[in-house]
Write a protein that holds these residues in place. Structure first.
Motif, PDB file in Angstrom:
ATOM      1  N   SER A  61     -14.914  -3.616   3.409  1.00 42.95           N
ATOM      2  CA  SER A  61     -14.581  -5.001   3.748  1.00 42.95           C
ATOM      3  C   SER A  61     -13.114  -5.266   3.398  1.00 42.95           C
ATOM      4  O   SER A  61     -12.496  -4.496   2.650  1.00 42.95           O
ATOM      5  N   LYS A  62     -12.584  -6.368   3.897  1.00 44.88           N
ATOM      6  CA  LYS A  62     -11.177  -6.703   3.652  1.00 44.88           C
ATOM      7  C   LYS A  62     -10.883  -6.776   2.154  1.00 44.88           C
ATOM      8  O   LYS A  62      -9.886  -6.218   1.681  1.00 44.88           O
ATOM      9  N   VAL A  63     -11.734  -7.451   1.413  1.00 45.57           N
ATOM     10  CA  VAL A  63     -11.516  -7.582  -0.036  1.00 45.57           C
ATOM     11  C   VAL A  63     -11.596  -6.222  -0.712  1.00 45.57           C
ATOM     12  O   VAL A  63     -10.749  -5.880  -1.541  1.00 45.57           O
ATOM     13  N   LYS A  64     -12.587  -5.434  -0.363  1.00 45.39           N
ATOM     14  CA  LYS A  64     -12.721  -4.113  -0.979  1.00 45.39           C
ATOM     15  C   LYS A  64     -11.536  -3.219  -0.633  1.00 45.39           C
ATOM     16  O   LYS A  64     -11.121  -2.402  -1.449  1.00 45.39           O
ATOM     17  N   LYS A  65     -10.982  -3.352   0.566  1.00 51.72           N
ATOM     18  CA  LYS A  65      -9.796  -2.578   0.929  1.00 51.72           C
ATOM     19  C   LYS A  65      -8.628  -2.923   0.009  1.00 51.72           C
ATOM     20  O   LYS A  65      -7.908  -2.039  -0.450  1.00 51.72           O
ATOM     21  N   GLU A  66      -8.449  -4.221  -0.251  1.00 61.49           N
ATOM     22  CA  GLU A  66      -7.373  -4.648  -1.148  1.00 61.49           C
ATOM     23  C   GLU A  66      -7.603  -4.111  -2.559  1.00 61.49           C
ATOM     24  O   GLU A  66      -6.668  -3.644  -3.219  1.00 61.49           O
ATOM     25  N   ILE A  99     -10.288   9.270 -14.748  1.00 62.78           N
ATOM     26  CA  ILE A  99     -11.132   8.448 -13.874  1.00 62.78           C
ATOM     27  C   ILE A  99     -11.705   7.265 -14.643  1.00 62.78           C
ATOM     28  O   ILE A  99     -11.729   6.136 -14.141  1.00 62.78           O
ATOM     29  N   GLU A 100     -12.151   7.490 -15.874  1.00 63.63           N
ATOM     30  CA  GLU A 100     -12.669   6.384 -16.684  1.00 63.63           C
ATOM     31  C   GLU A 100     -11.589   5.343 -16.953  1.00 63.63           C
ATOM     32  O   GLU A 100     -11.845   4.146 -16.901  1.00 63.63           O
ATOM     33  N   ASP A 101     -10.382   5.808 -17.244  1.00 65.51           N
ATOM     34  CA  ASP A 101      -9.279   4.871 -17.455  1.00 65.51           C
ATOM     35  C   ASP A 101      -8.985   4.063 -16.195  1.00 65.51           C
ATOM     36  O   ASP A 101      -8.681   2.868 -16.276  1.00 65.51           O
ATOM     37  N   VAL A 102      -9.057   4.703 -15.044  1.00 65.62           N
ATOM     38  CA  VAL A 102      -8.847   3.996 -13.775  1.00 65.62           C
ATOM     39  C   VAL A 102      -9.892   2.893 -13.620  1.00 65.62           C
ATOM     40  O   VAL A 102      -9.570   1.768 -13.226  1.00 65.62           O
ATOM     41  N   LYS A 103     -11.124   3.191 -13.961  1.00 73.02           N
ATOM     42  CA  LYS A 103     -12.186   2.177 -13.877  1.00 73.02           C
ATOM     43  C   LYS A 103     -11.916   1.017 -14.831  1.00 73.02           C
ATOM     44  O   LYS A 103     -12.011  -0.151 -14.445  1.00 73.02           O
ATOM     45  N   VAL A 104     -11.580   1.328 -16.071  1.00 73.24           N
ATOM     46  CA  VAL A 104     -11.348   0.286 -17.078  1.00 73.24           C
ATOM     47  C   VAL A 104     -10.129  -0.561 -16.705  1.00 73.24           C
ATOM     48  O   VAL A 104     -10.196  -1.799 -16.696  1.00 73.24           O
ATOM     49  N   LEU A 105      -9.030   0.088 -16.395  1.00 77.82           N
ATOM     50  CA  LEU A 105      -7.817  -0.649 -16.039  1.00 77.82           C
ATOM     51  C   LEU A 105      -8.006  -1.432 -14.747  1.00 77.82           C
ATOM     52  O   LEU A 105      -7.518  -2.558 -14.613  1.00 77.82           O
ATOM     53  N   GLY A 106      -8.729  -0.836 -13.802  1.00 80.25           N
ATOM     54  CA  GLY A 106      -9.020  -1.533 -12.550  1.00 80.25           C
ATOM     55  C   GLY A 106      -9.861  -2.775 -12.796  1.00 80.25           C
ATOM     56  O   GLY A 106      -9.634  -3.818 -12.189  1.00 80.25           O
ATOM     57  N   ASN A 112      -8.559 -10.336 -13.698  1.00 81.04           N
ATOM     58  CA  ASN A 112      -7.446 -11.251 -13.932  1.00 81.04           C
ATOM     59  C   ASN A 112      -6.751 -11.674 -12.645  1.00 81.04           C
ATOM     60  O   ASN A 112      -5.649 -12.215 -12.681  1.00 81.04           O
ATOM     61  N   ARG A 113      -7.411 -11.477 -11.530  1.00 80.83           N
ATOM     62  CA  ARG A 113      -6.908 -11.931 -10.235  1.00 80.83           C
ATOM     63  C   ARG A 113      -7.689 -13.183  -9.867  1.00 80.83           C
ATOM     64  O   ARG A 113      -8.868 -13.102  -9.549  1.00 80.83           O
ATOM     65  N   PRO A 114      -7.074 -14.351  -9.920  1.00 84.82           N
ATOM     66  CA  PRO A 114      -7.818 -15.605  -9.743  1.00 84.82           C
ATOM     67  C   PRO A 114      -8.470 -15.775  -8.372  1.00 84.82           C
ATOM     68  O   PRO A 114      -9.455 -16.489  -8.247  1.00 84.82           O
ATOM     69  N   LYS A 115      -7.967 -15.110  -7.348  1.00 83.53           N
ATOM     70  CA  LYS A 115      -8.526 -15.290  -6.007  1.00 83.53           C
ATOM     71  C   LYS A 115      -9.781 -14.450  -5.770  1.00 83.53           C
ATOM     72  O   LYS A 115     -10.459 -14.627  -4.769  1.00 83.53           O
ATOM     73  N   LEU A 116     -10.083 -13.553  -6.657  1.00 81.61           N
ATOM     74  CA  LEU A 116     -11.209 -12.651  -6.447  1.00 81.61           C
ATOM     75  C   LEU A 116     -12.459 -13.148  -7.167  1.00 81.61           C
ATOM     76  O   LEU A 116     -12.391 -13.794  -8.206  1.00 81.61           O
TER      77      LEU A 116
END
Length: 130
Positions: A61-66, A99-106, A112-116
């Motif tokens: 979806s558009k959101v998931k792509k972003e 990979i775990e760090d990518v998940k945590v940081l992601g 912290n993205r107010p639009k999501l």
């Protein structure tokens, strides 16, 4: 000090930006883990540009792509960090930790993205955003 131009992550090729993020066997394993987690087809990039643009062609979806594009940026940063930790601190590279760090940081970035839309850690780990 770096005394060789050979990629320290894989010791098999000259380290260039494209090799480090798209051609290195460590990066390849990271991308495989990211693809599996995000439920997209296994992808291969030949350059950093391919990786940055990959979100445009995935079936999300558009959101998931972003979000997926943000995850790719985070993964690139984490690969770079692993490279530097190996070179300057002699810290071993463990793909699963990257990979775990990518998940945590992601997750922190996403939350912290107010639009999501809000998402739980459990849903994030299964990439169930909607």
């Amino acid at each position: 000090m770096v005394d060789s131009d050979i990629c320290r992550l894989c010791d098999s090729a000259k380290e260039t930006v494209d090799h480090l993020f798209a051609g290195c066997s460590v990066a390849d394993k990271v991308w495989s883990g990211v693809a599996s987690w995000c439920k997209v087809h296994r992808f291969f990039g030949f350059s950093i540009r391919d990786l940055v643009e990959f979100h445009n062609i995935v079936a999300l979806s558009k959101v998931k792509k972003e979000v997926f594009q943000g995850i790719i940026f985070i993964a690139c940063w984490r690969i770079w960090k692993a490279r530097n930790e190996l070179i300057y601190e002699n810290k071993p590279v463990i793909v699963e930790d990257i990979i775990e760090d990518v998940k945590v940081l992601g997750f922190l970035w996403y939350c912290n993205r107010p639009k999501l839309q809000r998402v739980s850690w459990v849903d994030w780990c299964s990439f169930n955003l909607m």
